[in-house]
Every structure is written in structure tokens, then in C-alpha cells.
Scaffold this active site. Structure first.
Site, PDB file in Angstrom:
ATOM      1  N   ARG A 253       0.934  -1.083   0.405  1.00 26.15           N
ATOM      2  CA  ARG A 253       0.450  -0.038   0.213  1.00 26.15           C
ATOM      3  C   ARG A 253       0.833   1.418  -0.197  1.00 26.15           C
ATOM      4  O   ARG A 253       0.189   2.152   0.062  1.00 26.15           O
ATOM      5  CB  ARG A 253      -1.513  -0.500   1.062  1.00 26.15           C
ATOM      6  CG  ARG A 253      -0.067   0.061   2.553  1.00 26.15           C
ATOM      7  CD  ARG A 253      -1.439  -0.805   3.989  1.00 26.15           C
ATOM      8  NE  ARG A 253      -0.568   0.123   4.880  1.00 26.15           N
ATOM      9  CZ  ARG A 253      -1.769   1.454   5.113  1.00 26.15           C
ATOM     10  NH1 ARG A 253      -2.907   1.083   4.516  1.00 26.15           N
ATOM     11  NH2 ARG A 253      -1.012   1.944   6.439  1.00 26.15           N
ATOM     12  N   SER A 399      -6.556  11.529   5.580  1.00 24.70           N
ATOM     13  CA  SER A 399      -6.309  11.936   6.654  1.00 24.70           C
ATOM     14  C   SER A 399      -6.176  13.412   6.930  1.00 24.70           C
ATOM     15  O   SER A 399      -5.923  14.341   5.989  1.00 24.70           O
ATOM     16  CB  SER A 399      -5.010  11.860   6.593  1.00 24.70           C
ATOM     17  OG  SER A 399      -3.943  11.947   7.979  1.00 24.70           O
TER      18      SER A 399
HETATM   19  P1  AMO Z   1      -0.810  11.450   4.667  1.00 20.27           P
HETATM   20  O1  AMO Z   1       0.467  11.336   5.005  1.00 20.27           O
HETATM   21  O2  AMO Z   1      -1.782  10.263   5.462  1.00 20.27           O
HETATM   22  O3  AMO Z   1      -1.194  13.140   4.980  1.00 20.27           O
HETATM   23  O4  AMO Z   1      -1.579  11.555   3.397  1.00 20.27           O
HETATM   24  C1  AMO Z   1      -2.694  11.436   2.797  1.00 20.27           C
HETATM   25  C2  AMO Z   1      -3.421  10.391   2.151  1.00 20.27           C
HETATM   26  O5  AMO Z   1      -1.957   9.610   1.025  1.00 20.27           O
HETATM   27  C3  AMO Z   1      -2.335   7.897   1.550  1.00 20.27           C
HETATM   28  N1  AMO Z   1      -0.658   7.622   0.954  1.00 20.27           N
HETATM   29  C4  AMO Z   1       0.349   7.197   0.208  1.00 20.27           C
HETATM   30  N2  AMO Z   1      -0.299   7.007  -0.530  1.00 20.27           N
HETATM   31  C5  AMO Z   1       0.489   5.622  -1.308  1.00 20.27           C
HETATM   32  N3  AMO Z   1       1.705   5.629  -0.887  1.00 20.27           N
HETATM   33  C6  AMO Z   1       2.137   6.153   0.027  1.00 20.27           C
HETATM   34  N4  AMO Z   1       3.185   5.912   0.723  1.00 20.27           N
HETATM   35  C7  AMO Z   1       1.159   6.824   0.736  1.00 20.27           C
HETATM   36  N5  AMO Z   1       1.213   7.499   1.881  1.00 20.27           N
HETATM   37  C8  AMO Z   1       0.234   8.223   2.197  1.00 20.27           C
HETATM   38  C9  AMO Z   1      -3.269   7.911   1.726  1.00 20.27           C
HETATM   39  C10 AMO Z   1      -3.220   8.642   3.326  1.00 20.27           C
HETATM   40  O6  AMO Z   1      -4.145   8.959   4.167  1.00 20.27           O
HETATM   41  N6  AMO Z   1      -1.025  16.104   4.390  1.00 20.27           N
HETATM   42  C11 AMO Z   1      -1.533  15.383   5.266  1.00 20.27           C
HETATM   43  C12 AMO Z   1      -3.228  15.852   4.596  1.00 20.27           C
HETATM   44  C13 AMO Z   1      -3.966  17.081   5.545  1.00 20.27           C
HETATM   45  O7  AMO Z   1      -3.545  16.794   6.246  1.00 20.27           O
HETATM   46  O8  AMO Z   1      -4.671  17.479   4.521  1.00 20.27           O
HETATM   47  C14 AMO Z   1      -1.047  14.177   4.274  1.00 20.27           C
HETATM   48  O9  AMO Z   1       0.047  13.864   3.334  1.00 20.27           O
HETATM   49  O10 AMO Z   1      -4.719   7.972   1.187  1.00 20.27           O
END
Ligand code: AMO
Length: 473
Positions: A253, A399
Site C-alpha cells: 500500500r 488523513s
Molecule cells: P498523509 O501522509 O496521511 O497526510 O497522506 C494522505 C493520504 O495519502 C495516501 N498515502 C499514500 N499512498 C500511497 N503511498 C504512500 N506512501 C502514501 N502515503 C500516504 C493515504 C493517506 O491517507 N498533509 C496530510 C493530509 C492533510 O492533513 O491534509 C498528509 O499528507 O491515502
């Protein structure tokens, strides 16, 4: 006169008509004095038949029979409806009786895998994970650590009807996201991806040289979406763009580059206003896929069978503490102030499905200590925060939070998180000229599509996945 027809338009309604189609040759089978050829275009296939006779010479059959698979061809012929479909595998009610057959571009290289194999229906979802999982044992065994044939030749892999469908659905999610937010007076923004510091804090950041100065690839549009919505007075903004994470881990994921669907909005009285927009947005997206992508969903299902995701409107809301309690009730140890592991998130997803009949919900009021520095603390309980996560099938897809708009508190929280205020100086400064109270969230596009379709691996919903072992194609 040539009547160009899309492959998906070739239906029994056209019986007897003379048409021309273009597509890839998937398979060619010479049988006695005839040749069967399976043509493929986008999400459709069509059986093309050519028997020696009036309109077909033996030379033509020889020519077709010798064409390399995946060549691009133009075929003219008469639409017919065989009593029993000759090629049961195609389940097609129509075929084309060839009158002319012309190779536009011949495929030159030997295929690294057979397209029929790439289209195989998946019976064992877990085994299929191996298909896309770069460190699958069988890959290691054949000396291909971190390499996968289907992903190495992604342009071919993307030709399968299921992949054609997956990315059409993904495109639709982007369209629905934009459509809904524009209807709610949001403005689309384009923020820089080269920035001076880590936007989320932490070490998962790619650094680069910017004319001799250190710079970072944006881990999210977080800082600039806040600046535009709250500090520049746009009040409601959204962005769809690349997000970079230097997470050196191979999971099903995580990607090192994914597509963020982000939004940020000013709030009048309470951050519930943001949660309402998010709930309405997701329901609009889910309803929209179901209504507009019937054919695409069917194509995905043919190769990767899945049950529709259960969701409710109004969307189920839990507090973080309620979620932790549900886990404890099921005999799973979980502290109200500790972060949820991926494993516990999945277990909670199962429990919620059993109890409330939904696979889509959100949890509000996360512990402050597990959230980024810009998160607004809860006015009533300083150990909690005005922040939330949304889940699909037990996995996080969004998030978000109310943000701190008071500059001194913001700086204090950044420092407490070990962030050098010099690195985010202009961001901090932007709050010193008056700012709206505001909140928002970030969605991972590839995760939403993966989980809506219940696909086992995020590589399947990334056009050209970037993972620690992969930089090409
Ligand atoms: P966060 O880091 O939780 O929050 O990222 C938000 C959403 O992005 C997706 N996500 C990913 N998808 C694929 N690969 C990854 N490595 C990965 N990391 C995260 C997820 C996650 O829920 N700035 C905050 C958001 C906010 O508060 O507005 C943020 O980046 O679906």
C-alpha cells in the site's frame, strides 16, 4: 467507403454491415484453410475469421497467420452472428468475416509474456499479489530481485482490458473529485513540488540540489494549500498532483510517488463543516463510479472478482476512542492514546463491518501526539486533536484535520516536533498577516481505486509505480 467502428460498438445490431476496425492482434490461430484472430482494443475484444474463398485468398491467410502477436491491424469485414460462438473464450455474440486485412505496424520484438496470461482470471487473490509484488519469492528465485516482468513491460501490461478499465475508473475518480469541489466553490491550485523543507516533517523526504542549495520534493501540498486557503483568502482550494515519499519499504500500500487529492477550506464555526464536505465528496465519488463506470467495473470483475464496497449515507462516524474500545471489546489491546497499527486498522475494519454493515467510515479526535505539527489541539482535552482519518475496507485513504491558524502556537508546535522554524519560515510568516480558521484533508488516489476494486496491491493502480526498487519504465 470505409466505416470506421470502435470495437465496443460491434454488436449484433450491426449484423450484415461492412465495417473497419483497428486493434492489437492478441492471438492468431490457423485452422485448415482458415484463420481465427482475436482483436483487442481498449476494453473490448472481437473475434475475426477468415476462410479461403471469395473474399480471402490463401496468400492472405498465410499473411495473417504469420503476423506477430500485438501488431496493430486494420480489418474490414462483415459483421455476423454465429449460432454458437466459435471461440467460447471470447463469449462474443458477434464476429467479423474478413474481406481485407492490413497490418498498420508490425510488432517487432518477441513478447516478454503472453497477453492471454496477463488477462488470466484471478482465482486466488493472494497468489496474484505475487504477480505485482516486487519482492515475491518466485521473483527472487529467478534472480530478478526487485524486478517484475509485467511491471518491466508496463506498456504491454496496461493493454489488458482489466487494466484499461482500472485506469478509466481512476480517471473518473479524479474527474468526480474535481466536479464536486468546483460545484462547492473550490478553486483548483497548483503548488510547487520543489520546496525548501520537508512539508510533513520527518525523514521520509527526497532531497535534491537546487542550484547549490538543498531542496526537497514536496511530501504533500500541505503548506501551500493552507497558505492559499487561509492566508491568501481563497478560502476553498483543492489540488490533484504528485506527492513524494522516501519510504524505503516494500508494502502493498505504499508508493514513493503517488497522486494526492488534497483540499483545504476556511471554516465558519466548527471543523465539522470540513467533515461534511469530505463525506459528501466521497459519496459523490462512489455513487459516480457505480453510475458511470458500469462497463469498466465489469471488466475489472472479469479478471479480479470482487464484492462491491459497502458504504452508508450518512457516513458512519466514530471517535478514535470509540474505535479503540471496539478493538478492546474484541479482545485486542489498544490504548486510546497510542497510534493504530495497520494490522489493528484492518481488524477494526472487520469489526465495524460486522457491527454497522459499512466498509467506509471515519474516526475523529486522534491523539495529538500521533499527528503532524500543524494539527489543531482539542480545546477540551489537550491530549487529543481535531483530526480524523477516513477508511475503506479497513485501510486509511484520507488523513486530515483542523489546522492551527495562530502563528505563535504554530511555531511552538513545529519546534516541539523538532522542525527548524528556518525551514518553514515563509509558511510561519504567512500566518502573521491574518488567517482564516481552516481545515482540510489529503486523499491517496491510488489507494482509493485499489480499495474500491478490492485489488490486492497498490502497484495495480499506479500507471508507472515508483517503489524503492523501481525507476523504470
Ligand atoms: P498523509 O501522509 O496521511 O497526510 O497522506 C494522505 C493520504 O495519502 C495516501 N498515502 C499514500 N499512498 C500511497 N503511498 C504512500 N506512501 C502514501 N502515503 C500516504 C493515504 C493517506 O491517507 N498533509 C496530510 C493530509 C492533510 O492533513 O491534509 C498528509 O499528507 O491515502
Amino acid at each position: 467507403e470505409t466505416v470506421w467502428t470502435e470495437l465496443n460498438q460491434v454488436t449484433p445490431a450491426l449484423q450484415g454491415k461492412n465495417i473497419t476496425v483497428r486493434g492489437f492482434v492478441q492471438t492468431i490461430r490457423v485452422v485448415g484453410k482458415g484463420v481465427f484472430c482475436l482483436l483487442r482494443s481498449k476494453m473490448s475484444t472481437l473475434q475475426v475469421v477468415c476462410f479461403e474463398g471469395k473474399s480471402c485468398s490463401s496468400a492472405m491467410i498465410k499473411y495473417i497467420g504469420a503476423l506477430p502477436a500485438e501488431s496493430v491491424v486494420d480489418v474490414t469485414g462483415v459483421v455476423s452472428c454465429p449460432e454458437t460462438p466459435i471461440e467460447a473464450a471470447t463469449q462474443s455474440l458477434v464476429e467479423l468475416q474478413v474481406t481485407s486485412f492490413h497490418a498498420v505496424v508490425k510488432s517487432q520484438a518477441a513478447l516478454p509474456f503472453q497477453m492471454e496470461d496477463a488477462c488470466q482470471k484471478v482465482v486466488d487473490r493472494e497468489a496474484d499479489v505475487g504477480e505485482y509484488f516486487e519482492d515475491a519469492p518466485e521473483e527472487v528465485a529467478r534472480g530478478g530481485v526487485g524486478r517484475h516482468l509485467r511491471l518491466d513491460y508496463r506498456w504491454l501490461d496496461l493493454r489488458t482490458p482489466a487494466n484499461q478499465a482500472i485506469f478509466r475508473i481512476e480517471s473518473m475518480v479524479g474527474q468526480l473529485f474535481r466536479e464536486y469541489l468546483v460545484s462547492q466553490n473550490f478553486v483548483e491550485i497548483h503548488t510547487p513540488k520543489i520546496i525548501g523543507g520537508a512539508s510533513e516533517g520527518g525523514s521520509d523526504v527526497f532531497t535534491l540540489d537546487y542550484f547549490g542549495r538543498p531542496a526537497c520534493l514536496a511530501m504533500s501540498p500541505q503548506l501551500h494549500k493552507q497558505m492559499t486557503a487561509a492566508c491568501s483568502g481563497f478560502e476553498r482550494v483543492f489540488e490533484s498532483g504528485p506527492v513524494f515519499r522516501a519510504e524505503d519499504s516494500n508494502t502493498r500500500r505504499h508508493l514513493c510517488e503517488f497522486t494526492g487529492l488534497d483540499l483545504e477550506m476556511a471554516i465558519q464555526e466548527h471543523y465539522d463543516e470540513v467533515l461534511q464536505v469530505l463525506c459528501d465528496l466521497f459519496v459523490y465519488i462512489f455513487d459516480g463510479i457505480n453510475e458511470r463506470c458500469a462497463v469498466e467495473l465489469e471488466r475489472v470483475r472479469e479478471q479480479y472478482p470482487f464484492q462491491n464496497m459497502k458504504y452508508l449515507n450518512p457516513v458512519l462516524k466514530l471517535t478514535y476512542a470509540e474505535g479503540c474500545q471496539l478493538l478492546r471489546d474484541a479482545g485486542i489491546a489498544q490504548d486510546d492514546y497510542e497510534d493504530l497499527s495497520t494490522e489493528h486498522e484492518k481488524k477494526l475494519g472487520d469489526i465495524v463491518l460486522q457491527k454497522y454493515g459499512t466498509e467506509f467510515y471515519f474516526m475523529d479526535k486522534y491523539p495529538l501526539s500521533v499527528r503532524p505539527f500543524y494539527t489543531m489541539p482539542d480545546a477540551e482535552n489537550p491530549k487529543l486533536s481535531n483530526s480524523y482519518d477516513f477508511f475503506m475496507r479497513g485501510q486509511e485513504i484520507l488523513s486530515g484535520a483542523q489546522r492551527i491558524h495562530e502563528p505563535n502556537l504554530l511555531e511552538e508546535r513545529a519546534t516541539a516536533h523538532g522542525i527548524d522554524s528556518k525551514d518553514i519560515e515563509s509558511y510561519l510568516q504567512s500566518f502573521r498577516h491574518g488567517a482564516f480558521p481552516h481545515g482540510g484533508g489529503g486523499i491517496g488516489l491510488e489507494r482509493v481505486v485499489m480499495l474500491f476494486l478490492n485489488l490486492p496491491n497498490i502497484r495495480q493502480t499506479s500507471w508507472f509505480p515508483r517503489t524503492p526498487n523501481r525507476l523504470a519504465p
